[in-house]
Design a protein around this motif. Structure first.
Motif, PDB file in Angstrom:
ATOM      1  N   VAL A  16       0.842  -1.208   0.000  1.00 26.59           N
ATOM      2  CA  VAL A  16       0.000   0.000   0.000  1.00 26.59           C
ATOM      3  C   VAL A  16       0.869   1.248   0.000  1.00 26.59           C
ATOM      4  N   TRP A  17       1.995   1.194   0.690  1.00 32.95           N
ATOM      5  CA  TRP A  17       2.874   2.372   0.768  1.00 32.95           C
ATOM      6  C   TRP A  17       3.743   2.532  -0.481  1.00 32.95           C
ATOM      7  N   ARG A  77       6.456   2.510   8.573  1.00 28.99           N
ATOM      8  CA  ARG A  77       6.377   3.289   7.328  1.00 28.99           C
ATOM      9  C   ARG A  77       7.436   4.389   7.314  1.00 28.99           C
ATOM     10  N   SER A  88      -2.364  11.445   6.427  1.00 32.65           N
ATOM     11  CA  SER A  88      -3.730  11.803   6.090  1.00 32.65           C
ATOM     12  C   SER A  88      -4.643  11.421   7.256  1.00 32.65           C
ATOM     13  N   ARG A  89      -5.278  12.417   7.833  1.00 29.41           N
ATOM     14  CA  ARG A  89      -6.105  12.163   9.008  1.00 29.41           C
ATOM     15  C   ARG A  89      -7.560  11.965   8.614  1.00 29.41           C
ATOM     16  N   LEU A  90      -8.181  11.083   9.339  1.00 32.61           N
ATOM     17  CA  LEU A  90      -9.613  10.897   9.157  1.00 32.61           C
ATOM     18  C   LEU A  90     -10.328  12.177   9.563  1.00 32.61           C
ATOM     19  N   ARG A  91     -11.245  12.620   8.740  1.00 38.32           N
ATOM     20  CA  ARG A  91     -12.009  13.820   9.072  1.00 38.32           C
ATOM     21  C   ARG A  91     -13.479  13.455   9.094  1.00 38.32           C
ATOM     22  N   GLY A  92     -14.137  13.942  10.102  1.00 42.76           N
ATOM     23  CA  GLY A  92     -15.548  13.644  10.224  1.00 42.76           C
ATOM     24  C   GLY A  92     -16.382  14.721   9.561  1.00 42.76           C
ATOM     25  N   ALA A  93     -17.313  14.288   8.722  1.00 47.43           N
ATOM     26  CA  ALA A  93     -18.272  15.231   8.171  1.00 47.43           C
ATOM     27  C   ALA A  93     -19.276  15.572   9.264  1.00 47.43           C
ATOM     28  N   PRO A  94     -19.549  16.861   9.508  1.00 51.86           N
ATOM     29  CA  PRO A  94     -20.531  17.196  10.537  1.00 51.86           C
ATOM     30  C   PRO A  94     -21.862  16.512  10.245  1.00 51.86           C
TER      31      PRO A  94
ATOM     32  N   MET B 114     -19.312  17.727   2.288  1.00 46.79           N
ATOM     33  CA  MET B 114     -19.388  16.891   3.487  1.00 46.79           C
ATOM     34  C   MET B 114     -18.693  17.482   4.698  1.00 46.79           C
ATOM     35  N   LEU B 115     -17.757  18.406   4.492  1.00 48.03           N
ATOM     36  CA  LEU B 115     -16.846  18.732   5.578  1.00 48.03           C
ATOM     37  C   LEU B 115     -17.229  19.934   6.423  1.00 48.03           C
ATOM     38  N   THR B 244     -13.333   2.727  14.681  1.00 50.32           N
ATOM     39  CA  THR B 244     -12.740   4.065  14.565  1.00 50.32           C
ATOM     40  C   THR B 244     -11.255   3.988  14.204  1.00 50.32           C
ATOM     41  N   MET B 247     -10.765   2.765  10.563  1.00 44.16           N
ATOM     42  CA  MET B 247     -11.025   3.771   9.540  1.00 44.16           C
ATOM     43  C   MET B 247      -9.940   4.842   9.536  1.00 44.16           C
ATOM     44  N   GLN B 248      -9.429   5.152  10.725  1.00 43.79           N
ATOM     45  CA  GLN B 248      -8.302   6.088  10.797  1.00 43.79           C
ATOM     46  C   GLN B 248      -7.083   5.518  10.082  1.00 43.79           C
ATOM     47  N   ALA B 249      -6.820   4.240  10.330  1.00 48.34           N
ATOM     48  CA  ALA B 249      -5.654   3.609   9.699  1.00 48.34           C
ATOM     49  C   ALA B 249      -5.832   3.514   8.188  1.00 48.34           C
ATOM     50  N   ALA B 251      -7.495   5.599   6.337  1.00 46.25           N
ATOM     51  CA  ALA B 251      -7.286   6.946   5.810  1.00 46.25           C
ATOM     52  C   ALA B 251      -5.806   7.302   5.812  1.00 46.25           C
ATOM     53  N   GLU B 252      -5.141   6.958   6.897  1.00 46.81           N
ATOM     54  CA  GLU B 252      -3.735   7.337   7.029  1.00 46.81           C
ATOM     55  C   GLU B 252      -2.852   6.620   6.013  1.00 46.81           C
ATOM     56  N   HIS B 253      -3.079   5.353   5.839  1.00 44.23           N
ATOM     57  CA  HIS B 253      -2.145   4.576   5.027  1.00 44.23           C
ATOM     58  C   HIS B 253      -2.554   4.459   3.565  1.00 44.23           C
ATOM     59  N   GLY B 255      -4.621   6.681   1.976  1.00 42.96           N
ATOM     60  CA  GLY B 255      -4.681   8.020   1.397  1.00 42.96           C
ATOM     61  C   GLY B 255      -5.620   8.051   0.205  1.00 42.96           C
ATOM     62  N   LYS B 257      -5.620   6.444  -2.405  1.00 44.70           N
ATOM     63  CA  LYS B 257      -5.913   5.161  -3.059  1.00 44.70           C
ATOM     64  C   LYS B 257      -7.292   4.631  -2.676  1.00 44.70           C
ATOM     65  N   HIS B 283     -10.790  10.156   2.880  1.00 43.79           N
ATOM     66  CA  HIS B 283     -10.535  10.229   4.319  1.00 43.79           C
ATOM     67  C   HIS B 283     -11.653  10.961   5.062  1.00 43.79           C
ATOM     68  N   VAL B 284     -12.713  11.304   4.372  1.00 43.37           N
ATOM     69  CA  VAL B 284     -13.801  12.032   5.021  1.00 43.37           C
ATOM     70  C   VAL B 284     -14.945  11.067   5.312  1.00 43.37           C
ATOM     71  N   VAL B 285     -15.286  10.963   6.564  1.00 48.97           N
ATOM     72  CA  VAL B 285     -16.285   9.976   6.958  1.00 48.97           C
ATOM     73  C   VAL B 285     -17.513  10.673   7.535  1.00 48.97           C
ATOM     74  N   HIS B 286     -18.679  10.204   7.096  1.00 49.55           N
ATOM     75  CA  HIS B 286     -19.914  10.705   7.672  1.00 49.55           C
ATOM     76  C   HIS B 286     -20.095  10.122   9.077  1.00 49.55           C
TER      77      HIS B 286
END
Lengths: 95, 331
Positions: A16-17, A77, A88-94, B114-115, B244, B247-249, B251-253, B255, B257, B283-286
């Motif tokens: 993946v990397w 990594r 890349s951080r997970l972002r929550g949609a409001p 969404m953001l 949680t 999903m973070q992982a 998004a992080e790894h 990206g 893809k 990386h944007v999650v509802h």
């Protein structure tokens, strides 16, 4: 998590990397990751007595602890030179 | 919260017929009260005989519909339009249709919807319709990653100009490889029922549709030329923390893809009877959307991931490793 399961996850993660030329092999109780430049990283499960540590990553002259798989993957990594600065951080949609 | 304005996105490669479709939709009396936003000024302007001149950023069209050409940030444009609607400065449109640039990856447009809290307080993403030229679509998919991503993010796929390409079987196979569950339909000159092309996407408000999408994706999951549709099926609920962290992982790894994640799963802390719908674009999650019950007798959890260059077993292996740690820590 068994060493073969760890190996399989790391092989996939390295793909993946987009890290080229790295090899992953079983080594004692963990796995050894050999980078294309010859750097060897050993990933070992921490002993129960070391809790909350779960993993160690060893390289010549250095031994780093990790409390979970997400941190271990980030550390590996970066050690392989595939980290791209800010992850890349997970972002929550409001809602 | 007041009812939020539904927003549908129309995407497709250059020449796919997005403007033709929108012109046709706007002539339908039931859809005349639509605001149209074009996210690249002047790329494919609406015909002058359809659009009557208004001010620089907002045009009224002859059908009584609304049309806005985006000259600045999409979000600001939508919010400004919404404010003017509330103030009675523009007709009270009932929905927004966004036409993306043909050369664009539509994900940033979806993220814009969404953001930001100001956007999500007032608007909701309803669906993504992707148009594919039946004659030249295969070539665009071969040459342009943007065209692939447009297809992968679709809730509906419309083959346009199908009168010029009698045999679309090869294109349909290719599209199935990119997006195994989006319904495909052919049309000439944008002649497709708006209720079909803009039907709500697979969200918790349509649990049966979501379940059907997940089922179809599971049946058709495959790897095609680097594009992966990966399905994870589960009998057991997932701990909230494991979900949680996973999903973070991802998004992080993964990206960029990872294009899309949809799922319907039971969460351990909420019990097995009330599943939650997962929906993420890159990386944007509802926020999780809770259903009152499973949509069918099949209570297996399913998560479908669509991405490029993802090893088939990586998401499941990652989830297993994280879940193992979360469960053992809670003992």
């Amino acid at each position: 998590m068994t060493p073969p399961e760890l190996r399989n996850l790391l092989v996939d993660s390295i793909a993946v990397w987009d890290v080229a030329g790295a090899k992953v092999a079983l080594a004692n109780d963990g796995v050894a990751v050999t980078a294309a430049d010859g750097l060897v990283l050993r990933i070992l499960p921490a002993a129960a007595a070391d809790a909350p540590l779960r993993w160690w990553m060893e390289r010549p002259g250095q031994r780093r602890p990790y409390t979970g798989m997400t941190g271990l993957l980030r550390g590996l990594r970066n050690a392989l030179g595939a980290g791209d600065g800010l992850p890349s951080r997970l972002r929550g949609a409001p809602g | 919260m007041t009812e939020r304005m539904p927003v549908s996105v129309v995407t497709g490669f250059l020449g796919a017929g997005k403007t033709t479709l929108l012109k046709r939709v706007l002539r339908d009396p039931a859809w005349a009260d639509s605001a149209v936003v074009i996210n690249e000024y002047g790329e494919v302007p609406l015909d002058h005989d359809l659009v009557a001149a208004g001010d620089e950023t907002f045009l009224s069209v002859a059908t009584g519909c609304l049309c806005c050409v985006v000259r600045s940030d999409l979000t600001q444009t939508l919010l400004d339009l919404h404010r003017r609607r509330a103030a009675g400065e523009v007709p009270p449109y009932a929905r927004v249709l966004i036409e993306t640039s043909g050369l664009a990856d539509p994900a940033p447009v979806l993220h814009a919807l969404m953001l930001e809290a100001a956007m999500t307080d007032t608007h909701r993403l309803q669906s993504v319709a992707t148009l594919v030229d039946a004659q030249h679509g295969l070539d665009a998919l071969d040459r342009h990653p943007e065209a692939q991503r447009q297809a992968m993010l679709a809730d509906r796929l419309l083959l346009t100009k199908s009168d010029l390409a009698p045999d679309t079987s090869g294109l349909e196979v290719r599209l199935r490889g990119l997006n195994p569950a989006a319904p495909i339909r052919a049309a000439v000159q944008g002649a497709v029922p708006p209720d079909w092309i803009f039907a709500p996407g697979q969200h918790a408000t349509e649990p049966a549709a979501l379940a059907a999408w997940l089922e179809d994706a599971g049946t058709a999951a495959r790897h095609t030329e680097g594009v992966a549709t990966i399905v994870i099926e589960r009998e057991a609920p997932i701990p909230a923390m494991a979900l949680t962290l996973w999903m973070q992982a991802l998004a992080e790894h993964a990206g960029p893809k990872l294009l899309r994640v949809k799922g319907l799963v039971a969460i351990t802390e909420a019990g097995a009877d009330r599943p939650a719908a997962i929906h993420a674009i890159q990386h944007v999650v509802h926020p999780l959307e809770w259903l009152d019950a499973w949509p069918s007798a099949d209570r297996r959890g399913r998560v479908v991931l669509i991405g490029q260059g993802l090893p088939r077993h990586w998401p499941a292996r990652l989830l297993a490793a994280i879940e193992d740690e979360v469960v053992s820590a809670s003992r």
